[in-house]
Design an enzyme around this catalytic site. Sequence first.
Site, PDB file in Angstrom:
ATOM      1  N   LYS A 212      -3.740  12.708   9.613  1.00  0.00           N
ATOM      2  CA  LYS A 212      -3.776  12.183   8.250  1.00  0.00           C
ATOM      3  C   LYS A 212      -4.283  10.764   8.289  1.00  0.00           C
ATOM      4  CE  LYS A 212      -0.796  10.071   5.619  1.00  0.00           C
ATOM      5  NZ  LYS A 212      -1.691   9.086   4.978  1.00  0.00           N
ATOM      6  N   GLY A 265       2.374   2.795  12.246  1.00  0.00           N
ATOM      7  CA  GLY A 265       2.586   2.199  10.924  1.00  0.00           C
ATOM      8  C   GLY A 265       3.749   1.227  10.983  1.00  0.00           C
ATOM      9  N   SER A 266       4.428   1.052   9.847  1.00  0.00           N
ATOM     10  CA  SER A 266       5.500   0.072   9.821  1.00  0.00           C
ATOM     11  C   SER A 266       6.771   0.626  10.460  1.00  0.00           C
ATOM     12  CB  SER A 266       5.807  -0.308   8.381  1.00  0.00           C
ATOM     13  OG  SER A 266       6.376   0.812   7.714  1.00  0.00           O
ATOM     14  N   THR A 267       7.602  -0.293  10.916  1.00  0.00           N
ATOM     15  CA  THR A 267       8.888   0.105  11.480  1.00  0.00           C
ATOM     16  C   THR A 267       9.726   0.828  10.436  1.00  0.00           C
ATOM     17  OG1 THR A 267       8.890  -1.659  13.120  1.00  0.00           O
ATOM     18  CG2 THR A 267      11.031  -0.783  12.500  1.00  0.00           C
ATOM     19  N   VAL A 269       8.810   2.749   7.879  1.00  0.00           N
ATOM     20  CA  VAL A 269       8.411   4.150   7.729  1.00  0.00           C
ATOM     21  C   VAL A 269       8.637   4.915   9.021  1.00  0.00           C
ATOM     22  CG1 VAL A 269       6.497   5.714   7.225  1.00  0.00           C
ATOM     23  CG2 VAL A 269       6.742   3.604   5.930  1.00  0.00           C
ATOM     24  N   GLY A 270       8.428   4.248  10.134  1.00  0.00           N
ATOM     25  CA  GLY A 270       8.644   4.887  11.429  1.00  0.00           C
ATOM     26  C   GLY A 270      10.054   5.436  11.565  1.00  0.00           C
ATOM     27  N   GLU A 287       4.266   3.961  16.959  1.00  0.00           N
ATOM     28  CA  GLU A 287       3.726   2.631  17.244  1.00  0.00           C
ATOM     29  C   GLU A 287       3.990   1.825  15.986  1.00  0.00           C
ATOM     30  OE1 GLU A 287       2.123   3.141  21.089  1.00  0.00           O
ATOM     31  OE2 GLU A 287       2.296   1.336  19.862  1.00  0.00           O
ATOM     32  N   CYS A 321      -1.076  -5.065  14.647  1.00  0.00           N
ATOM     33  CA  CYS A 321       0.296  -4.959  15.127  1.00  0.00           C
ATOM     34  C   CYS A 321       0.352  -6.100  16.114  1.00  0.00           C
ATOM     35  CB  CYS A 321       0.600  -3.605  15.769  1.00  0.00           C
ATOM     36  SG  CYS A 321      -0.642  -3.002  16.909  1.00  0.00           S
ATOM     37  N   GLU A 423       7.655  -9.442   9.822  1.00  0.00           N
ATOM     38  CA  GLU A 423       6.247  -9.219  10.049  1.00  0.00           C
ATOM     39  C   GLU A 423       5.479  -9.477   8.753  1.00  0.00           C
ATOM     40  OE1 GLU A 423       5.101  -5.149  10.872  1.00  0.00           O
ATOM     41  OE2 GLU A 423       3.718  -5.811  12.440  1.00  0.00           O
TER      42      GLU A 423
END
Lengths: 524, 494
Positions: A212, A265-267, A269-270, A287, A321, A423
């Site tokens: 995606k 992506g972001s932490t 959403v991770g 990541e 990142c 961040e």
Amino acid sequence: MLSKLVCKRVLNHGLRLTTRAASASTQQVVVNRKPEVKYQKLFINNEFVDSLSGASFDVINPATGGVIAQVADGSEKDVDRAVKAAKNAFRLGSEWRRMDPADRGALLYKLADLIERDRAYIAALETYNNGKPFKDSYNIDIPHCIAVLRYYAGWPDKINGKVLPVGGDFFSYTRREPVGVVGQIIPWNFPMILLCWKIGPSVVTGCTTVVKLDEHTPLTGLYTAKLIQEAGFPPGVINILAGDGPNCGGSIVKHPDVQKIAFTGSTHVGKIIGAEAAKLVKRTTLELGGKSPNIVFADCDLDNAVEMSHFALFFNQGQCCCGQCCCAGSRTFVEEKIYDEFVQRSIERTKRRKIGDPYDESTEQGPQISQEQMDKILDLIDSGKKSGAKLVAGGRREGDKGFFVQPTLFADVKDDHQIAREEIFGPVMQILKFKSIDEVIERANDTEYGLAASIFTKDLDKAIVVSNGIRAGSVWVNTYDNFDPAAPFGGFKQSGLGREKSEFSLDSYTETKCVTIKISERNS
Amino acid sequence: MTSFISKAPHMEIKYTQIFINNEWHKAGNGKTFPVINPSTGEEICRVEGGTKSDIDKAVEAARNAFRVDSAWRKLEPSARGTLMRKFAELLRRDIAYLAQLETLNNGKTLINSKIDIMGSAACIDYYAGWADKFTGETIPSTPDTFIYTRHEPVGICGQIIPWNYPILMLALKLGPALACGNVVILKPAEETPLTALYCASLIKEAGFPPGVVNIVPGDGPECGHAIVVHEGIDKISFTGSVEVGKKVQENAAKSNLKRVTLELGGKSPLIICEDADVDFAVYVAHEAIFHNAAQNCIAGSRTFVHSKIYPEFIAKSVALAKKRIVGDPFDPNTQQGPQINSQQFKKILNYIELGKNAGARLECGGQKAYDKGYFIQPAVFSDVKDDMIIAREEIFGPVMCVLKFDSYDEVIERANATNFGLVAGVITKDLTRALKFVQELQAGSVWVNTYAAMKFQAPFGGFKQSGQGRELGKYGLEPYYEVKTVVMKLLSKI
């Protein structure tokens, strides 16, 4: 020209390139400021198809804020279709499962060759959609993609299992089998690079994938889909969708026939993805974000340190990142002895940073990716101003068209300031002061992140002691953003799980099967 | 005696000199040697004959290409791989010409020459992929030290290859050496220098820096020997006979203890069990011995057949051998070309006499075919006994030796009763029996229900006197790097 100097430094230090690509200059390339958008549909089973709902979404050029394309909006039913295609391509006896490992590699070499053939166009399209300076797309991003694919292409017939020293009358060995259908969700900051980091290990281990693309930056990924078709990959081996996170991405994460998820992506959403994937025990690699410490000792080469620290933060509009970049050196710790000098030089360098039209040869910094990101960055800059840190350069939006933010520098930042903990993902550099080695290691580690770090020093001992002490997946000494395909990249702590690139990326795409056969009598 | 008429095309031989530093040189002593077409016995051309002075020159070029800060030493590992893949691409590009040249000089069929070249390109591609992937290690240690290993190129590698697979042997040798960053001095066999010299031109075209690959044609006693004893050469890799291999190892040690790998001969057993499909076994056994006019270190030259299927096996093998078409290797119908030269030719015919005299039954073949060249009709001996010379010595010619057995324990012992140990084959459907054979046969490769299963990804080499060290696969890299262990003490932690 300063931009050429930065380019050269960048090329020598960061994002390792082939010697041929490194000497290319964009001046010989005809720069296409308005590349034609050729592919706007979903790529499933080697075909371009509309979304089943008929919906599409707007794609914006962040340098102008204007709409440049409409792309098919993939959602749950499209994901289902793509997963079916990937599953079919993975069935026992399929062309893909039966293919000689070396031939899988040959397909990747072919894809690399095609990307190289279309380098100027893809770089222009990447800049058009993402806003990164064209000279970066052309000299850094695309050559890196080619190098990564060529690196991976050599792996398929080298992924060995082991014959095991077991006791008893048995013959035991391991097979490293592909994990199956994988779902790969990539972000907007390095669209081409992250696409290649993902499809590389999937192809070499024999998996099939549903990728995606980020809804901000689908254009180059869909063009690459066409090259995948041209290279000769069997249908269903690589499927590429565009769509949003919650519906499209979420459907991939939840789909019972997807064995593994790889997310960048972001932490924030991770964590959601990790939790969801855990419900079906899906193998997951993540990541995520970072707030990477960049530690500058008094005994460093100061010119190099100032330039690399600047690059460490500002590269890719801070969207790394590492800038717009997960591993951005976004906390620069400078030893007391050289602090004032370092700050002064950094102010000069930051003020010289040329922001503007990404197609301009002299531009170093383009726009941020979106209104939303820009607003978030400006909010954090505000908090920095209010916190008591010293704003010494930039601090505002640039212009009123597109999403440009001035290169911004804060000095005298304290560890507990919001700008030192969160961040930012924008062109905002923080400089903090430190006295001793033990102190700076502790402060560098005082974060839930752990993606990257850097150290500037001439002293051998310091380099090793500090590298050993920092809890980060990549530690760079006297350089930054070195992304050699042979070197692993990934996070400690909440910066992620697993590693990308290198031999170490293969583990998460393979499943180890141990076979044990009874024999009549074992001898050593 | 049938008259031999060659269908060989007229070929332009472009490269007949010594290749050093990406340039072509005449021999230091001004001498050349003839290169023969084994289909006709006639001279194709003459090639410069390298001797000690040429090897000295090559060593100097190689040393220069290997010095610290040279283009080759500074090249990124992935770029080494790119150069190698370019070479492979050129092999494929020029396959038509190269295959003809290989067949003209070696006598193998044109079809097999093409297969060899495709295989050579695939081998180079395989090793090109390793260049940026083989790693050293960091080693857990006390907090006051940092320990790691570097895998450094060995240096100047001497490589001596035989005449039975000229291009393939060149690829097998260059692959691992270049992947690890070494520089090479390669001596092709005196009988078959032509394709190696053409490959040298492709190496230059691919863009390798001068001195990285040097190719010096010449004989064994002067040229090969000069390589083996040279004090400036760091490693020798030799493929050839056991007799010469022993001398190579001895001289390598005596001179400067250069690292040695050897791929030598074999007298490899192919064991056909009672549950084998006989037609399948006959076919496998036929190819196992006769492929490449039986000029194979891996030839299945002792065919052990279970007594229960022995008569059927003999009858069918004889029928198949009689059908084998021996003739002009340029003819697409030909399955077997000539032996390499008159020396080998005479040696093989002599072995056939010895076999007859020893009491083995010559079922078919064994005589000279055609009035020119070195063609021999494929021979099948039945009732061969273990102590006969034809069952003990490597013939390197189209002579199948079939021996009977009853018990599996007995046949394993008999299969192992040799100083050789290169490969072994087993044909059976039984899982447990197959794994027993695999475990107990003393051979570097054991093939089950197949033969000559050489894969670049898998290591290959001999037990016992069939050789030392392994080629191919990841293991094939090991002889080509030298491990350096680095220990750094942290002063601040004392």
